[in-house]
Design an enzyme around this catalytic site. Structure first.
Site, short mmCIF file in Angstrom:
data_model
loop_
_atom_site.label_atom_id
_atom_site.label_comp_id
_atom_site.label_asym_id
_atom_site.label_seq_id
_atom_site.Cartn_x
_atom_site.Cartn_y
_atom_site.Cartn_z
N CYS A 62 51.13 67.15 37.76
CA CYS A 62 51.63 66.30 39.25
C CYS A 62 52.60 65.01 38.66
O CYS A 62 52.74 63.91 38.06
CB CYS A 62 50.00 65.78 39.95
SG CYS A 62 50.86 64.67 40.57
N CYS A 65 51.96 61.62 39.82
CA CYS A 65 50.57 61.08 39.16
C CYS A 65 52.01 60.49 38.49
O CYS A 65 51.02 59.00 38.12
CB CYS A 65 49.99 61.75 38.89
SG CYS A 65 49.01 62.94 39.91
#
Length: 303
Positions: A62, A65
């Protein structure tokens, strides 16, 4: 969020003891940032009766993230034990991901006395993170959760833990600029890093993420959606809403909007849309199933 998150199955799980991690009792924690697992989450819920717990649901693939998590860790450490940050790898802990109904990440939820409190989904700038943490402490105080964790700073040998290696100078320059909200300076620093090393994957990812943050900070959500609805074939209007969707964690919505636009445009007007899609794919990661699906659809539209 009551009713939207079901943590009951994780409340009474036995946790294997491991000092310095989320499985250890609160008094034995050696850091305010811990890794939480399906098995250890019962202990995390108990700690939330002493201090608010911020749960960061993330994954290695991700991209947003990697932008958000360091900011959350920094703000948590600055609070000196008034908040515990529990990091949850959703790939390794599917029961927690299901319990929090994490349809997109990064997703950040707080726990106060065992009850979930929404914080945010998607990458957000540091100033917004700080504002939400301040509100979280106010809500915790209203509910009588005002403790402080007695966290030690040394490892089991009594020595300081190994420091992380320093960032390359241009990366450090970019991070410093991001922290003060100077996204233009951060973009310049990452572009210089790529000029020195075009294969610098961290700089490529960082540049894409900070460009997204720079674009969305200038947008008004309602105005952008109204403009996109009024002009469905206006590429810039659709780009704006796709950026907002992606920054908010609505990855499939962002990809779907741009793929629909690509399908409707004449072939000689498609290149900017394809380039923007490729840029957004890089933010999420090639291995993400949503990227794989969107790439497949893009390929079918191209050929």
């Amino acid at each position: 969020m009551r009713g939207a998150v079901d943590l009951s199955s994780l409340r009474n799980r036995p946790a294997a003891p491991a000092a310095g991690t989320a499985q250890a009792p609160a008094g034995a924690l050696t850091d305010v940032v811990v890794d939480a697992t399906d098995e250890s989450f019962g202990q995390i819920l108990e700690i939330s009766r002493t201090v608010p717990v911020v749960v960061d649901l993330w994954a290695e693939w991700c991209g947003p993230c990697k932008q958000l998590s360091p900011i959350i860790e920094k703000v948590t450490r600055e609070l000196g034990g008034r908040v515990l940050l529990a990091k949850v790898d959703v790939d390794a802990n599917p029961q927690l991901a299901q319990g929090f109904r994490a349809q997109s990440i990064p997703m950040v939820v707080a726990l106060i006395a065992g009850q979930p409190v929404p914080m945010f989904t998607g990458a957000v700038p540091e100033q917004q993170v700080r504002e939400v943490f301040a509100q979280l402490l106010q809500v915790a105080a209203q509910n009588g959760v005002t403790g402080t964790l007695p966290v030690g700073g040394a490892d089991a040998e009594g020595t300081e833990p190994d420091a992380e290696p320093p960032l390359p100078p241009l990366h450090a320059e970019a991070f410093a600029a991001i922290e003060v909200g100077d996204y233009a300076a951060a973009i310049t620093a990452y572009e210089k890093a790529l000029a020195e090393n075009p294969r610098d994957e961290d700089a490529i990812a960082g540049l894409g993420q900070v460009r997204l943050l720079d674009r969305v900070q200038k947008l008004d959500l309602q105005a952008a959606r109204a403009a996109a609805a009024a002009a469905p074939l206006d590429a810039q209007a659709q780009f704006d809403v796709a950026d907002l969707d992606l920054a908010g964690g609505h990855v499939e919505d962002a990809f779907g909007r741009l793929l629909d636009l690509f399908a409707q445009l004449p072939s000689d007007q498609r290149t900017p849309v394809r380039e923007r899609l490729v840029e957004l794919f890089g933010l999420i990661g090639a291995a993400d199933p949503r990227v794989v699906s969107a790439r497949n659809r893009l390929s079918s539209l191209l050929f």
